[in-house]
Motif scaffolding. Sequence first.
Motif, PDB file in Angstrom:
ATOM      1  N   ASN A 106       0.712  -1.196   0.030  1.00 46.78           N
ATOM      2  CA  ASN A 106      -0.137  -0.131   0.122  1.00 46.78           C
ATOM      3  C   ASN A 106       0.824   1.164  -0.041  1.00 46.78           C
ATOM      4  O   ASN A 106       0.482   2.206  -0.825  1.00 46.78           O
ATOM      5  CB  ASN A 106      -0.836   0.092   1.088  1.00 46.78           C
ATOM      6  CG  ASN A 106      -2.033  -0.980   1.347  1.00 46.78           C
ATOM      7  OD1 ASN A 106      -2.544  -1.297   2.309  1.00 46.78           O
ATOM      8  ND2 ASN A 106      -2.395  -1.589  -0.017  1.00 46.78           N
ATOM      9  N   ARG A 144       2.415   2.117  -3.365  1.00 42.10           N
ATOM     10  CA  ARG A 144       1.480   2.158  -4.094  1.00 42.10           C
ATOM     11  C   ARG A 144       1.357   1.393  -5.487  1.00 42.10           C
ATOM     12  O   ARG A 144       1.447   1.499  -6.586  1.00 42.10           O
ATOM     13  CB  ARG A 144       1.175   3.817  -4.805  1.00 42.10           C
ATOM     14  CG  ARG A 144       1.145   4.822  -3.735  1.00 42.10           C
ATOM     15  CD  ARG A 144       0.937   6.187  -4.431  1.00 42.10           C
ATOM     16  NE  ARG A 144      -0.344   6.651  -4.676  1.00 42.10           N
ATOM     17  CZ  ARG A 144      -1.358   6.864  -4.084  1.00 42.10           C
ATOM     18  NH1 ARG A 144      -1.092   7.234  -2.866  1.00 42.10           N
ATOM     19  NH2 ARG A 144      -2.593   6.779  -4.646  1.00 42.10           N
ATOM     20  N   SER A 165      -6.152  -4.375   3.527  1.00 40.38           N
ATOM     21  CA  SER A 165      -5.412  -3.163   2.625  1.00 40.38           C
ATOM     22  C   SER A 165      -6.111  -2.111   2.886  1.00 40.38           C
ATOM     23  O   SER A 165      -7.478  -2.032   2.883  1.00 40.38           O
ATOM     24  CB  SER A 165      -5.620  -3.881   1.010  1.00 40.38           C
ATOM     25  OG  SER A 165      -4.958  -3.068   0.240  1.00 40.38           O
ATOM     26  N   ARG A 220      -6.209   0.091   0.319  1.00 43.05           N
ATOM     27  CA  ARG A 220      -6.384   0.525  -0.941  1.00 43.05           C
ATOM     28  C   ARG A 220      -7.208  -0.738  -1.521  1.00 43.05           C
ATOM     29  O   ARG A 220      -7.231  -1.810  -1.090  1.00 43.05           O
ATOM     30  CB  ARG A 220      -5.225   0.665  -1.852  1.00 43.05           C
ATOM     31  CG  ARG A 220      -4.079   1.912  -1.111  1.00 43.05           C
ATOM     32  CD  ARG A 220      -3.063   2.126  -2.237  1.00 43.05           C
ATOM     33  NE  ARG A 220      -1.968   3.030  -1.476  1.00 43.05           N
ATOM     34  CZ  ARG A 220      -2.008   4.284  -1.375  1.00 43.05           C
ATOM     35  NH1 ARG A 220      -3.312   4.970  -1.676  1.00 43.05           N
ATOM     36  NH2 ARG A 220      -1.371   5.106  -0.801  1.00 43.05           N
ATOM     37  N   CYS A 279      -8.376  -3.738  -4.025  1.00 44.95           N
ATOM     38  CA  CYS A 279      -7.492  -4.679  -4.530  1.00 44.95           C
ATOM     39  C   CYS A 279      -7.722  -5.365  -5.921  1.00 44.95           C
ATOM     40  O   CYS A 279      -8.857  -4.888  -6.072  1.00 44.95           O
ATOM     41  CB  CYS A 279      -7.602  -6.177  -3.504  1.00 44.95           C
ATOM     42  SG  CYS A 279      -6.935  -5.605  -1.790  1.00 44.95           S
ATOM     43  N   LYS A 337     -14.692  -2.580  -1.433  1.00 42.03           N
ATOM     44  CA  LYS A 337     -13.704  -1.752  -1.052  1.00 42.03           C
ATOM     45  C   LYS A 337     -13.173  -1.139  -2.553  1.00 42.03           C
ATOM     46  O   LYS A 337     -11.830  -0.556  -2.477  1.00 42.03           O
ATOM     47  CB  LYS A 337     -12.606  -2.752  -0.581  1.00 42.03           C
ATOM     48  CG  LYS A 337     -12.799  -3.175   0.895  1.00 42.03           C
ATOM     49  CD  LYS A 337     -12.405  -1.903   1.686  1.00 42.03           C
ATOM     50  CE  LYS A 337     -10.961  -1.659   1.996  1.00 42.03           C
ATOM     51  NZ  LYS A 337     -10.251  -2.993   2.851  1.00 42.03           N
ATOM     52  N   GLU A 372      -6.191   4.761  -9.673  1.00 44.87           N
ATOM     53  CA  GLU A 372      -6.353   4.991  -8.167  1.00 44.87           C
ATOM     54  C   GLU A 372      -5.145   4.564  -7.327  1.00 44.87           C
ATOM     55  O   GLU A 372      -4.476   5.196  -6.365  1.00 44.87           O
ATOM     56  CB  GLU A 372      -7.898   4.381  -7.684  1.00 44.87           C
ATOM     57  CG  GLU A 372      -8.055   4.767  -6.285  1.00 44.87           C
ATOM     58  CD  GLU A 372      -9.360   4.177  -5.677  1.00 44.87           C
ATOM     59  OE1 GLU A 372      -9.576   4.177  -4.593  1.00 44.87           O
ATOM     60  OE2 GLU A 372     -10.041   3.855  -6.641  1.00 44.87           O
ATOM     61  N   VAL A 373      -4.683   3.252  -7.453  1.00 48.35           N
ATOM     62  CA  VAL A 373      -3.646   2.629  -6.762  1.00 48.35           C
ATOM     63  C   VAL A 373      -2.195   3.417  -7.081  1.00 48.35           C
ATOM     64  O   VAL A 373      -1.787   3.783  -6.195  1.00 48.35           O
ATOM     65  CB  VAL A 373      -3.633   1.184  -6.730  1.00 48.35           C
ATOM     66  CG1 VAL A 373      -2.694   0.765  -5.991  1.00 48.35           C
ATOM     67  CG2 VAL A 373      -4.917   0.594  -6.326  1.00 48.35           C
ATOM     68  N   GLY A 431      -1.555   6.330  -8.350  1.00 53.77           N
ATOM     69  CA  GLY A 431      -1.567   7.641  -7.881  1.00 53.77           C
ATOM     70  C   GLY A 431      -1.256   8.525  -9.086  1.00 53.77           C
ATOM     71  O   GLY A 431      -0.944   7.914 -10.354  1.00 53.77           O
TER      72      GLY A 431
END
Length: 361
Positions: free
Chosen positions: A178, A181, A201, A203, A205, A233, A358-359, A361
């Motif tokens: 996480n 990222r 998590s 973030r 998955c 999530k 999203e993950v 960035g």
Amino acid sequence: MRRRTFLAAAALVPRLARAAEGWAPYGRSIVIDALGGPGVPGSAEDAPLPARAVADAIASGLTACNVTVGYTDSFEGCVRGIGDWQREIEAHPDAFLLVKSGADLDAAKASRRLGLIFGTQNLAMIGADPPRLRILRDLGVRITQLTYNVRNLLGDGSIEPSDAGISLLGRTVIAKVNELRLVLDLSHGGWRTISEAIAASARPCAITHTGCAALTNHPRNLPDAVLRALAAKGGVAGIYFMPYLRAKGQQTAEDVIRHLEHAIEVAGEDHVGLGTDGNISPTVLTDEVRRAHRENVEQRKKIGIAAPNEEPDVFLYAPDLNTPRRFETLALMLARRGHKDARIAKLLGENFARLFREVWG
């Protein structure tokens, strides 16, 4: 390192020509294979891609795919796998682009190149040394799968009988994933392991290649409760083209669609995609490919990593999707079943693109 590219086989049929009628939005859509990539069945493991594989990759219309750089417990082997794919990018700069960000997805689409996302299909190679994750990230890895089929130090795989969930070290590694990222991929995990990892998590998955256990009760497929937890999530499940979509026999496009539609019903159309777990190039089931597949199944069973239904006479293909543009073929089938273009675009790649942006960035 192109995992099992030498054994993925297809029906003994001529290569399917692209249908005169296609799915009209395909050319402008973001299309992502969440697990799969360039390769010609029958070619030697780790050998340079043949010209046909490169041509098929371009012809596929895919924007990006998650290519496996390692799935064993060898960190050195994973680094070599990264080097193998980096070599292909350098050898074919007009065909391939390394994807490390959302902007790279856009660049791949705009330039009509295939974006390659480096991913691991195990994190056993980091051992008890989570800082190794930063090395992998610095080398371009962006997707990290927690376990393969059996237990490692982080958690239990799909065929581990006890399915004891994630370990304390596993929680530490998830926190590091996480922090860096990286996308946490929970494919091949035990059901308890996956559920605990989703909860742990910070973030969303990915489960890049799987099926629905409600349709075919198989450890590589997901129960509805896990699909719902993943979606809650913000995660995405990719439906594969593997034999586990049915109890026995050769899987077809009908099986892929059944599992897609069930996953949509359970998780919602914003949380489902595709991860074929196969090669882009169509294949012919030659005697050599049959032999290689049989030997590989026997070896996987011998060392204890084979899942149920890995059989010498059931191959890793859907005969009616045996074309580089299999995603377009599938899109047209879905459209004819009444699915709207907006939903089809999400399934083909928009959902995974959203997750990755999203993950990362």
